[in-house]
Design a protein around this motif. Structure first.
Motif, mmCIF file in Angstrom:
data_model
loop_
_atom_site.group_PDB
_atom_site.id
_atom_site.type_symbol
_atom_site.label_atom_id
_atom_site.label_comp_id
_atom_site.label_asym_id
_atom_site.label_seq_id
_atom_site.Cartn_x
_atom_site.Cartn_y
_atom_site.Cartn_z
ATOM 1 N N ALA A 17 0.818 -1.210 0.000
ATOM 2 C CA ALA A 17 0.000 0.000 0.000
ATOM 3 C C ALA A 17 0.854 1.263 0.000
ATOM 4 N N THR A 18 0.352 2.291 -0.663
ATOM 5 C CA THR A 18 0.961 3.608 -0.590
ATOM 6 C C THR A 18 0.638 4.220 0.767
ATOM 7 N N LYS A 27 -3.294 4.828 5.088
ATOM 8 C CA LYS A 27 -4.155 5.729 5.853
ATOM 9 C C LYS A 27 -5.620 5.306 5.719
ATOM 10 N N LEU A 28 -6.024 4.973 4.494
ATOM 11 C CA LEU A 28 -7.414 4.606 4.252
ATOM 12 C C LEU A 28 -7.788 3.294 4.935
ATOM 13 N N TRP A 37 -10.335 0.200 9.279
ATOM 14 C CA TRP A 37 -10.175 -0.707 10.424
ATOM 15 C C TRP A 37 -10.818 -0.095 11.665
ATOM 16 N N ASN A 38 -10.563 1.184 11.898
ATOM 17 C CA ASN A 38 -11.177 1.872 13.039
ATOM 18 C C ASN A 38 -12.692 1.952 12.880
ATOM 19 N N TYR A 39 -13.141 2.183 11.661
ATOM 20 C CA TYR A 39 -14.581 2.245 11.377
ATOM 21 C C TYR A 39 -15.262 0.928 11.738
ATOM 22 N N VAL A 40 -14.638 -0.191 11.374
ATOM 23 C CA VAL A 40 -15.199 -1.510 11.671
ATOM 24 C C VAL A 40 -15.328 -1.698 13.178
ATOM 25 N N LEU A 41 -14.263 -1.412 13.910
ATOM 26 C CA LEU A 41 -14.281 -1.618 15.361
ATOM 27 C C LEU A 41 -15.255 -0.675 16.051
#
Length: 743
Positions: free
Chosen positions: A233-234, A239-240, A245-249
């Motif tokens: 990943a760039t 970052k995305l 990942w934070n959104y899921v948790l």
């Protein structure tokens, strides 16, 4: 007329006036509501018909998966991929909180909904009709139906079938069975279908051993497997995926599937480095991955490729591919002690070679082997191209007709102040780059500045042209907008680029300014489709005179400057060296009339997680700059690729001569032995009247400028390097030198 008649006539007139006239009669509220409800009934009727007519099909052709066949340009087999990488696991073997990560990521209402999202599906249909591709939402049930019963085609017919089948599946199948089917059929990248293969590919464990943090990463991956693979990943991709990942948790906490205290203690679970699949040993894995990446850019989903059944022919020339690998082995690997020397263990080499007339990638070197180092050093974009960017600055100056701060039009013979740490003038952003070894050059021509890669000269030139204009030229030539600030420091190549990117830029210069986009795929065929590939040769992005003038200047770099290791009478060559900040990368980008090749070394830490480290001390050679190993690899490969040499010369269209031809050849010298006499040039170009003629500094070996605190170029003179020819006498005088016989 009586009063009664008058009143009756007035009332009739008022009624007529109250009635809408003309076309307005057709757009009354009553008519509009009727039309709306009529359309709704028609749509509902259509859906009912579809519901009865569209059956739930058998599982799609995944049970009949074939291998992919990858071929060289001559039709010989490069490799065959294995069977699809999937192992079905029951939902009972997947931890409950890991199951919930997928629901939280994709469809929070999964356990309550009817299996379809009308708004999301409508949005998807509109996007499909308008050509916007995959945008739009779907439930887990719809995605399972697409994976298991249908395909990835972005068509209205497929989306309508998906909607109907999802309704039927949700009605007749339990939610747990649907969820299990979804996570077992989804594509996670790295050739992995299903959660078991993904757990092994990313964390080296079984799905049953995944924790909630790891599960959240795998769930986040499904949105964009290639973009979100941490290893490739760039910075933007990382970052995305971290945000997702934070959104899921956070969604899990909202749904009360995860305790907020536990959530706050979770850390992002960086996955392990990828490993090549069987059959991907050596360069094969790099070539296959480059081909798959290119097809993905052309709209062929990697999940579709991973399913198999493709015959993909590459532009790779078997002979040149072998010669590139041999040159890296002979010029670099044979001199490294990777087991006992810590610096040597960090050295990574990459290269891309392109036919500048067709754009075909004829050879590629991704590293020591895909099974040992999966990340391709040919296509990675996490290192800076350093001073290989300076020709782009010159091209932008010429193309834009730029002028110096005192109003002189910039050309090859324009003189600049080459004083180290000289502050740039005319910029709101302060910048005062250091030249290599903090050396001052006095007033020098642009040709000399390019030969010696003088940072202070090109920093000022960027300001004179304008950073936005320089960036536009770079993007036009083929660079990508990766960490590309519009500041004077871009002159030192402080953005990110790959050898693939820079090969495209230099091939465009080689092709007289007509855009070349490197392409590795010659053809891609499946039983159901043949991919239409764009022409790698594009439009004129800079004028021929600009491109050819830059080529002429870069001939001087090879003849008399930091790229001298690439010089030989066997072929006509132009090129530029580059060494980034703290010697973390070293480049040579060069070309002949028939072949454009970019070679780079990268210092990559052997510790877990990698990281950039210095190349200084590589093979006990001191500074491992662009004029050393990369230039020698380039020269060895080019000589072999051209069958021992070529009589082809650059066909240059330039306004005026820009370098002189000495009347007699100048023999090369070692750093310790510099000729003490100046042969008289056969032609003299007058310095700009406003510029005093400088006194030449002591003759030294050609060096490339690299600042101590800013990225820049490196030259061939450094402790431990092999004997190197010195600068011809007078090369730092008002006029620069050229090899006899060159224009």
């Amino acid at each position: 007329m009586s009063r009664a008649e008058a009143r009756r006539g007035s009332r009739r007139g008022a009624r007529r006036a109250a009635k809408p006239g003309g076309i307005r009669r057709f757009f009354t509220l009553k008519r509009l509501l009727g039309t709306f409800f009529g359309l709704c009934l028609l749509a509902m009727g259509g859906l009912l018909v579809l519901y009865w007519l569209v059956p739930v099909p058998s599982a799609n052709a995944q049970a009949e998966m074939q291998s992919n066949v990858y071929k060289y340009s001559d039709g010989t087999i490069l490799t065959r991929t294995g069977e699809i990488n999937r192992e079905i696991v029951g939902l009972e073997k997947i931890p409950k909180d890991v199951q919930h990560t997928f629901v939280a990521a994709e469809n929070k209402s999964f356990y309550q909904d009817s299996g379809v999202d009308i708004k999301g599906t409508t949005r998807g249909l509109i996007n499909t009709l308008s050509g916007k591709g995959k945008q739009g939402g779907s439930t887990i049930t719809q995605q399972y139906v697409k994976n298991y019963y249908l395909n990835q085609d972005q068509t209205v017919t497929r989306k309508l079938k998906e909607l109907v089948i999802a309704l039927k599946v949700d009605r007749n199948t339990g939610k747990n069975e649907i969820l299990a089917g979804y996570i077992n059929t989804s594509y996670y990248g790295r050739g992995a279908y299903g959660i078991q293969a993904a757990a092994q590919a990313y964390y080296g464990i079984d799905a049953s051993a995944l924790n909630v943090s790891q599960g959240a990463y795998l769930a986040a991956l499904l949105q964009a497997p290639s973009q979100y693979d941490w290893a490739a990943a760039t910075a933007t991709g990382k970052k995305l995926v971290t945000e997702r990942w934070n959104y899921v948790l956070d969604n899990m906490v909202e749904q009360k599937w995860l305790d907020s205290t536990t959530r706050s203690g979770l850390k992002f679970p960086v996955p392990q480095a990828p490993k090549a699949a069987p059959g991907m040993e050596g360069q094969a894995g790099y070539l296959v991955e480059a081909a798959n990446d290119e097809l993905a850019r052309e709209g062929v989903d990697k999940a579709e490729i991973a399913k198999g059944g493709w015959t993909i022919t590459l532009n790779i020339d078997t002979k040149r591919q072998k010669e590139l690998v041999q040159s890296v082995d002979q010029q670099l690997e044979s001199k490294l002690d990777r087991k006992n020397n810590k610096t040597d263990a960090t050295v990574q080499a990459g290269a891309t070679s392109v036919d500048p007339k067709t754009g075909r990638v004829v050879a590629l070197y991704g590293g020591t082997g895909a099974t040992e180092h999966w990340i391709s050093n040919a296509t990675r974009t996490d290192y800076q191209p350093a001073s290989t960017f300076k020709p782009i600055v010159l091209a932008s100056a010429l193309e834009n007709g730029a002028e110096t701060q005192d109003g002189r039009k910039i050309g090859v013979n324009t003189r600049y102040d080459g004083t180290s740490k000289r502050p740039v003038e005319g910029s709101d952003t302060p910048f005062a780059p250091e030249n290599e070894d903090n050396r001052d050059y006095g007033r020098v021509s642009v040709q000399t500045a390019m030969n010696k890669s003088i940072n202070s000269v090109f920093a000022q030139m960027v300001v004179d042209v304008g950073p936005p204009e320089v960036k536009k030229t770079a993007l036009d030539l083929g660079m990508r907008d990766k960490g590309f600030p519009e500041r004077p420091a871009i002159t030192l190549g402080t953005m990110n680029a790959s050898t693939w990117d820079m090969a495209g830029v230099y091939a465009t210069l080689d092709n007289h300014g007509r855009k070349i986009t490197p392409t590795i795929v010659k053809s891609a065929e499946h039983k159901d489709r043949t991919v239409e590939l764009p022409d790698p040769v594009g439009e004129q992005v800079i004028s021929r005179e600009t491109a050819d003038t830059v080529t002429h200047v870069l001939q001087g770099v090879v003849d008399n400057g930091s790229g001298f290791e690439a010089s030989t009478p066997a072929y006509d060559a132009a090129g530029k060296t580059g060494t980034s900040e703290n010697n973390k990368s070293a480049w040579f980008a060069g070309y002949t009339p028939q072949l454009t090749t970019v070679v780079a070394l990268f210092g990559e830490s052997t510790k877990e997680g990698g990281g950039q480290v210095t190349l200084t001390g590589t093979a006990n050679s001191g500074r491992a700059n662009g004029g050393g190993f990369p230039a020698r690899i380039w020269a060895g490969y080019t000589l072999d690729a051209l069958n021992g040499g070529s009589d082809a010369t650059f066909d240059l269209d330039i306004a005026t001569p820009v370098r002189e031809t000495p009347s007699t050849p100048v023999a090369p010298s070692t750093p310790e032995e510099t000729p003490s006499t100046d042969p008289s040039p056969s032609m003299t170009l007058e310095p700009t009247p406003s510029d005093p003629t400088p006194s030449p500094p002591p003759s030294e070996p050609p060096v490339e400028s690299s600042p101590g605190t800013e990225p820049g170029g490196g030259g061939p003179s450094s402790p431990g390097n092999s004997a190197s020819p010195g600068v011809p006498p007078g090369a730092d005088s008002p006029n620069d030198w050229s090899v006899p016989g060159r224009p």
